[in-house]
Enzyme design. Structure first.
Site, mmCIF file in Angstrom:
data_model
loop_
_atom_site.group_PDB
_atom_site.id
_atom_site.type_symbol
_atom_site.label_atom_id
_atom_site.label_comp_id
_atom_site.label_asym_id
_atom_site.label_seq_id
_atom_site.Cartn_x
_atom_site.Cartn_y
_atom_site.Cartn_z
ATOM 1 N N GLY A 188 -3.543 6.565 -2.225
ATOM 2 C CA GLY A 188 -2.048 6.527 -1.663
ATOM 3 C C GLY A 188 -0.888 6.965 -2.704
ATOM 4 O O GLY A 188 -0.061 7.484 -2.527
ATOM 5 N N ASN A 189 -1.439 6.493 -3.878
ATOM 6 C CA ASN A 189 -0.259 6.726 -5.148
ATOM 7 C C ASN A 189 -0.190 8.357 -5.196
ATOM 8 O O ASN A 189 0.969 8.480 -5.528
ATOM 9 C CB ASN A 189 -0.768 6.081 -6.157
ATOM 10 C CG ASN A 189 -0.465 4.558 -6.076
ATOM 11 O OD1 ASN A 189 0.247 3.820 -5.448
ATOM 12 N ND2 ASN A 189 -1.705 3.824 -6.614
ATOM 13 N N LYS A 197 -3.911 -7.049 -3.289
ATOM 14 C CA LYS A 197 -3.837 -5.682 -3.165
ATOM 15 C C LYS A 197 -2.347 -5.375 -3.177
ATOM 16 O O LYS A 197 -1.527 -5.902 -2.197
ATOM 17 C CB LYS A 197 -4.345 -5.206 -1.878
ATOM 18 C CG LYS A 197 -4.139 -3.998 -1.261
ATOM 19 C CD LYS A 197 -5.030 -2.725 -1.621
ATOM 20 C CE LYS A 197 -4.348 -1.376 -1.390
ATOM 21 N NZ LYS A 197 -5.084 -0.446 -2.054
ATOM 22 N N LYS A 255 -9.256 1.493 0.633
ATOM 23 C CA LYS A 255 -9.534 2.706 0.963
ATOM 24 C C LYS A 255 -10.923 3.235 0.601
ATOM 25 O O LYS A 255 -11.513 4.199 1.191
ATOM 26 C CB LYS A 255 -8.716 3.695 1.076
ATOM 27 C CG LYS A 255 -8.128 4.116 -0.310
ATOM 28 C CD LYS A 255 -8.507 5.673 -0.523
ATOM 29 C CE LYS A 255 -8.446 6.054 -2.284
ATOM 30 N NZ LYS A 255 -8.453 4.858 -3.282
ATOM 31 N N LYS A 303 -13.622 1.324 -7.008
ATOM 32 C CA LYS A 303 -14.101 2.688 -6.716
ATOM 33 C C LYS A 303 -15.698 2.878 -7.250
ATOM 34 O O LYS A 303 -16.733 3.481 -6.623
ATOM 35 C CB LYS A 303 -13.260 3.775 -7.709
ATOM 36 C CG LYS A 303 -11.740 3.773 -7.224
ATOM 37 C CD LYS A 303 -11.137 4.825 -7.800
ATOM 38 C CE LYS A 303 -9.489 4.514 -8.137
ATOM 39 N NZ LYS A 303 -9.163 4.265 -6.458
#
Lengths: 314, 314
Positions: B13-14, B130, B214, B276
């Site tokens: 998103g960043n 988050k 995500k 991740k």
């Protein structure tokens, strides 16, 4: 013989409430009415309006940009996109729940973010007519007009509302995906708020400051999906002539020719019943066997059985 | 032999920018990188983050409710829904345009409003971690904490951000529809922002105040869609151990066992590289033949050819 139909249903944005708590109640009765049709074996595709919701989102984004100088104001097209998820999330959820309550174990309801192409030279851009957002006092309306360059209009004695352009829908950009979902038996919520208004600039689809009429968008969708029936839900059970007068006459059955004659006489209010009747006529005359119906949400089931509502056919 | 793969790609998103003008630029390079893969015959499904965007939308809705007493504040789950359309609209458009520029005449890109079920007893609800929204000064952060009951945390010397719960994704509610679209050859944008977080309350899916990671959502999606490859895009070309130190070592190839060993040693930053690597390990170990890759957006194409990036496999 009973026929299982492919039905596109257009829901009014006003019927979905002005706030989230109102919406969460409204989607429940909407879901019940839609499930009545699904339960009878019909294939249902849902289009909804977004007048109050897109106005609210637009106001929220404007409020943010007043508080945070790093946030430029958000174009109306992006607000329409956001309204599709804002409404779709609740609506797909309510539908899913109602289907489960009735014993449907697989409940494939899905909201598709949908762009609808308009003509950038549509005369509607010169004459903003679609009211969005809340009713405002004259003072607040004048203040907003000055601050944002919004165009405000008085609306039948109920106060002032912002009006925006409402160009005609030309093409549903995500039609291919919608078609796949409908063919796969999913219940699809699409063209929310009439679709995100975009126009073609070479290969780029550019958002424009407009809100497409959801009745016209649902008519285009119904034609593209080769639906049998277009149901336009509204605040009255039947279309009427001499509406609100002593000699008001409710109509159960209209040919396209009759409807056109009444429209020409000015029997249907512009921005209200007129676009619904126009969308209905357009669909009904587009191919043999296509029918449109205008009625109340809670009468849709009876309407399909021919017991109420106004049928428009060729 | 060259194989055409089914690939789930997770975008940060960043990387999509803090404002709409930034996003509109960012989606262009994203679209180029994704089209590189599509052009080579791979089937691509896109998941994106929404940290900055959902924070911005949440702030906008809060700003509205301060200005308009009729508008109650909007739950975070609804803001996540809105962020899916806010981002999906631009991303699907940029993808469509880039595909057309490369001669793809049919360009079936579609954004699905997606709910993801979480466990209401997930321990994450007790420990919000988050970060969402912008970096704030200590003063502004304290003010917001007081006003809204938000939890604020200092983030690696860069300022304060609001933190929210990030429960693990358990089930993708609209999976059935996503599957239909992918099978029909559409390019699907789904599980945006990790998906709208909901938990099951009888037949009702109730939104909850959380933002799902995500990377974990894309791992679940990749498993559910039986993808061959999960690509997690991030700000570095390769995963490294001793990151930022003199003896930093970039890793090209990791078995799940090696990755787990490094994770246990604390080599990967929680809330950053750790989730991740965890998502990559989870996917790679879920079935023989499944591989995960972590790399830069603009290196994805080379990465698939084995020329760069970090591959995680069983």
């Amino acid at each position: 013989m009973f026929t299982r139909k492919r039905i596109v249903i257009a829901l009014g944005g006003n019927a979905l409430g002005n706030t989230l708590p109102e919406q969460m109640i409204a989607v429940k009765s909407t879901a019940k009415a839609l499930c009545d049709l699904i339960e009878e074996g019909h294939q249902v595709v849902v289009v909804h309006g977004n007048g109050p919701q897109v106005g609210m989102i637009n106001n929220a984004m404007a409020a943010l940009s007043r508080e945070d100088e790093n946030q430029p104001n958000t174009p109306l097209s992006v607000c329409v996109a956001m309204s599709q998820a804002y409404i779709g999330y609740d609506l797909q959820n309510a539908l899913r729940e109602e289907l489960r309550n009735r014993g449907f174990v697989r409940t494939p309801v899905v909201t598709v973010v949908t762009q609808v192409r308009v003509d950038e030279n549509d005369p509607a851009f010169e004459n903003p007519s679609k009211p969005i957002g809340r009713f405002l006092t004259k003072e607040v309306a004048e203040e907003q007009a000055k601050k944002y360059g919004h165009i405000m209009k008085e609306d039948s004695g109920r106060g002032y509302r912002r009006v925006v352009a409402s160009p005609k829908p030309q093409e549903i950009v995500e039609l291919d995906a919608i078609n796949s979902l409908v063919d796969a038996g999913k219940i699809v919520i699409t063209c929310g708020g009439g679709g995100i208004p975009v126009y073609l600039n070479k290969n780029h689809l550019k958002g424009c400051s407009a809100v497409i009429d959801k009745d016209f968008a649902s008519c285009l969708l119904a034609k593209d999906l080769d639906a049998d029936l277009l149901i336009i839900l509204t605040a009255v059970e039947k279309v009427a002539i001499n509406y609100g007068k002593e000699n008001q006459e409710d109509l159960s059955d209209l040919t396209v020719e009759q409807a056109q004659k009444y429209a020409d006489e000015g029997q249907f209010a512009p921005g209200s019943m007129l676009p619904k009747v126009q969308a209905a006529m357009d669909f009904a005359s587009s191919k043999p066997g296509r029918t449109a119906m205008i009625t109340l949400l809670e009468k849709a089931k009876e309407g399909i059985k021919g017991q109420t509502g106004t049928i428009i056919h060729n």
